[in-house]
Enzyme design. Structure first.
Site, short mmCIF file in Angstrom:
data_model
loop_
_atom_site.label_atom_id
_atom_site.label_comp_id
_atom_site.label_asym_id
_atom_site.label_seq_id
_atom_site.Cartn_x
_atom_site.Cartn_y
_atom_site.Cartn_z
N GLU A 37 0.71 4.01 1.76
CA GLU A 37 1.39 4.39 3.09
C GLU A 37 2.51 3.44 3.77
OE1 GLU A 37 -1.68 3.66 2.30
OE2 GLU A 37 -3.21 4.38 3.55
N HIS B 153 0.85 -1.24 0.00
CA HIS B 153 0.14 -0.04 0.06
C HIS B 153 0.97 1.25 0.04
CE1 HIS B 153 -3.98 -1.66 1.72
NE2 HIS B 153 -3.31 -2.60 0.87
N CYS C 281 -6.22 2.37 5.51
CA CYS C 281 -6.87 1.25 6.02
C CYS C 281 -6.48 0.64 7.38
CB CYS C 281 -6.81 -0.02 4.88
SG CYS C 281 -4.99 -0.77 4.81
N CYS D 26 -2.63 0.09 7.23
CA CYS D 26 -1.94 1.17 7.31
C CYS D 26 -2.17 1.85 8.71
CB CYS D 26 -2.27 1.80 5.86
SG CYS D 26 -1.96 1.05 4.46
#
Length: 143
Positions: free
Chosen positions: A48, A46, A77, A80
């Site tokens: 992040e 992801h 999410c 993260c």
């Protein structure tokens, strides 16, 4: 946030969901990340997480990303948000809210849990329309 949006566009160009992130210390972007789940065939890639990994190296405080602000185009999410807490990021700024998987207030509120040892300041909805439009256009093109 504009720099994070630019990263999201790069993700989209290689077929990933257009989510981008940057880590800023003072006025300097010290790390960048973009969704690379498809490109790397990695469920943890992801924006992040990738930005936090790069920031930890750039800042040089071990695994801590202190003194920084994480800008990301979509509400983090659960995974993260957990990484943000564990990295001790002091401030998170995100664009679009995620009503299906957001963990900064939309579905869950991981970032402000009093049980956790770190709670960053969170600002949501920055350039929300532009960030959301990127995502909507991406998914509309695939339906």
């Amino acid at each position: 946030m504009r720099e994070a949006i630019a990263e999201a566009r790069v993700a989209e160009a290689h077929g990933d969901v257009p989510i981008g992130a940057v880590v800023v210390v003072g006025d300097e972007v010290v790390a960048r990340g973009r969704n690379e789940r498809e490109a790397g065939q990695d469920p943890t890639a992801h924006a992040e997480v990738l930005a936090l990994r790069a920031a930890a190296k750039a800042i040089g405080d071990g695994w801590r990303v202190t003194g920084a602000t994480l800008y990301v185009t979509l509400e983090p999410c659960t995974m993260c948000a957990g990484a943000i807490v564990l990295a001790r990021v002091p401030r998170v700024v995100f664009g679009a809210y995620d009503p299906k998987a957001g963990a900064a207030g939309s579905v869950l509120s991981v970032l402000d849990r009093p049980e956790l040892n770190h709670r960053p300041e969170v600002v949501g909805g920055v350039l929300e329309a532009e960030c959301g439009d990127l995502l909507r256009a991406f998914f509309r093109a695939r339906r």
